[in-house]
Design an enzyme around this catalytic site. Structure first.
Site: not given
Length: 603
Positions: A91, A333
């Site tokens: 992440d 992201d």
């Protein structure tokens, strides 16, 4: 015989020696600025950088490891934390490292298929943390105590890594093949670092200690970057594989310390990371760098958004909290399995590709013919970076090869304090683009600004490849979908001979000696019970899990509002620095004069 010189040569030697002494003195600021980007420190009121010393040559200069992929919903990487080797969700949209534990009692932990961390091995810090994820409609959280343990990633181990031992979570990653999250974001976004530093050193204002202690308590990859002598460069890169519509033949890869083999630096389009001022929710500058502005997220400006070659109108949805309404930026992201954007632009995209789609109806779906190749592209740094048509759509049902859905593009929240971006470019974009991330100078970003490099991986015949994939699916009776576990077995082998980068605690300044932070090399043994790779599965997971980006405001709100130091404070720091430098000059000149006299005696 070696010291028999003429009178002229003797004088010249003396002059050269004195010049060498002065050169050494005046080169100190240059030397410090060269290394301060890794471990800038402040001692006795003077901003001093640590010189790192390697005890011997590092046997390994970078790390590379394959990724797991659960139906393109989340991508996992094997990480060993203490005795536990498990798979964590990769992440770039958050900054914290956390893993579920055997003390987790929430229902979601009961669905885990990967190992949890044993609380019997836990080395507690005394602090706890709650981490929030998702946007206003998809929020989840994870909470638990913070501890320290040796953590190994891609053959690189680092001791005393802080992490959260989660005992309660609603985050969907634990239902989809991950035991937690590996945040690769900036220290300013780390809840864990803030909690530990506050417990160890007291109030977080001013932010001096928070920044200075990043090398001890910061996010895992930021700490590795801070000890970058063991790596070729303080950069990491990510490429993601495709496991739906047209299953890719390549594995996704996380590369640390260099660009992937065959990728040249000049082939990437590099753009600066957006910096956050305190009024925008960013980190307040420390007293030793009052003019600095720090990055909060891996976020970059975008020049425009295009659909099938046509520039889309800029969003008119107003920002909130008084932030800049005109600047358009995007969060890069990996933790977001979708592309998220402003509601009006997203609705325009979906109604264009699916004319019967009604955004105001919850029952309406943006369906389209599976062979309809549409290209959504983002202009970054003057270059176009398209999303592969195969990543723009997904199948409505595995056996339906005629009608697909444009559900990889959805609406999200408008810009706000702590979250300035209008777009979140998640996995569909990252499957089409190789992305490299450079932290830059963590204490003085103006010296070496953080930046991101982009390289499009979309082939010229992407439209034809989509058509071929649909035809193949029709022949096979349905689309192929795969789920590939993170390669924990190979990670276990890496851990047996891992290089350990060990940042030490603050060294004490004595006399004219320089403080040093030592990087040592050692090997770590693998745990007795390491997870093994599971065979690939052919399961399809609900799209409901596709909402993983970091939630709303910044992690360090308490750090973001303090005023910069006054002019008197700045003047006193310059006086202290000047006195310190002149003291070192005096010592160096005396030493140099002594050497000169000694040489004169021999001549």
């Amino acid at each position: 015989m070696f010291f028999t010189l003429s009178s002229l040569n003797s004088t010249l030697l003396q002059v050269l020696l004195l010049m060498s002494c002065f050169s050494f003195v005046f080169s100190i600021p240059i030397s410090l600025s060269h290394v301060e980007r890794n471990q800038g420190r402040r001692a006795k009121g003077i901003d001093i950088s640590f010189q790192r010393v390697k005890t011997r040559s590092l046997q390994r200069r970078n790390g590379e490891i394959g990724l797991g992929d659960n139906s393109d919903l989340l991508y996992t990487v094997p990480i060993q934390i203490g005795p536990t080797l498990t798979s964590l969700h990769l992440d770039t949209g958050s900054s914290d490292l956390w893993v579920t534990t055997d003390a987790c009692t929430t229902a979601s932990c009961g669905k885990l298929t990967t190992p949890s961390y044993p609380m019997s091995s836990f080395n507690a810090s005394g602090s706890s943390v709650t981490m929030n994820y998702g946007d206003s409609t998809t929020g989840t959280k994870a909470s638990g105590p913070i501890g320290f343990d040796t953590t190994t990633l891609a053959g690189i181990a680092i001791e005393g890594q802080s992490f959260a031992a989660v005992i309660s979570t609603t985050n969907t990653v634990v239902q989809d093949g991950a035991a937690g999250i590996f945040g690769l974001g900036f220290p300013a976004g780390s809840n864990i670092q803030a909690a530990v530093v506050e417990a160890q050193s007291g109030p977080l204002k001013p932010t001096d200690t928070f920044l200075e202690d990043t090398y001890k308590y910061g996010p895992l990859l930021a700490r590795i970057a801070a000890t970058t002598d063991g790596l070729e460069d303080d950069v990491f890169s990510i490429s993601l594989q495709r496991s739906e519509i047209d299953v890719g033949i390549d594995n996704g890869t996380l590369t640390i310390g260099k660009l992937p083999d065959g990728v040249d630096n000049s082939s990437l389009t590099w753009v600066p990371v957006r910096l956050y001022s305190p009024s925008e929710g960013g980190l307040s500058p420390p007293t030793f760098a009052t003019d600095e502005v720090y990055p909060l997220r891996w976020e970059i400006d975008i020049d425009g958004v295009y659909l099938d070659g046509k520039l889309l109108a800029t969003s008119t949805v107003p920002a909130t909290g008084g932030v800049n309404n005109s600047q358009v930026s995007a969060l890069i992201d990996t933790g977001n399995s979708l592309i998220r954007g402003p509601s009006d632009v997203v609705n325009s995209i979906l109604t264009t590709v699916s004319p019967n789609y009604n955004p105001s109806s919850t029952n309406s779906l943006p369906v389209l013919d599976c062979t309809a190749a549409h290209t959504l592209a983002f202009q970054i740094g003057g270059q176009m970076f398209p999303v592969d048509p195969r990543d723009f759509i997904s199948d409505t049902k595995a056996t339906n090869t005629k009608t697909c859905e444009a559900d990889n593009v959805v609406a999200t929240d408008p810009p706000s304090v702590g979250a300035l971006f209008r777009w979140s470019l998640g996995d569909p974009f990252l499957k089409s683009t190789l992305v490299a991330f450079h932290y830059g100078n963590l204490t003085h970003p103006s010296v070496d600004p953080p930046r991101i490099g982009f390289l499009s991986m979309v082939p010229n015949n992407a439209d034809a490849l989509l058509t071929q994939a649909v035809e193949d699916a029709q022949s096979a009776g349905g689309f192929e979908t795969t789920s590939e576990s993170a390669p924990t077995a190979s990670a276990a082998a890496e851990a047996k001979s891992a290089v350990t980068l060990v940042p030490t605690s603050l060294a004490v300044l004595t006399g004219s000696s320089s403080a040093s932070s030592i990087v040592t090399v050692s090997t770590t043994s693998s745990a007795s019970s390491l997870a093994s790779s599971n065979a690939p599965q052919t399961t399809k997971t609900s799209n409901g899990a596709r909402s993983l980006r970091l939630h709303g405001g910044p992690s360090l709100q308490s750090l973001c509002r303090s005023k910069p130091a006054g002019s008197m404070d700045s003047w006193s720091r310059w006086m202290e620095m000047g006195i310190g430098i002149w003291l070192r000059m005096g010592i160096s000149v005396i030493l140099g004069f002594g050497v000169t006299v000694t040489v004169t005696m021999f001549t």
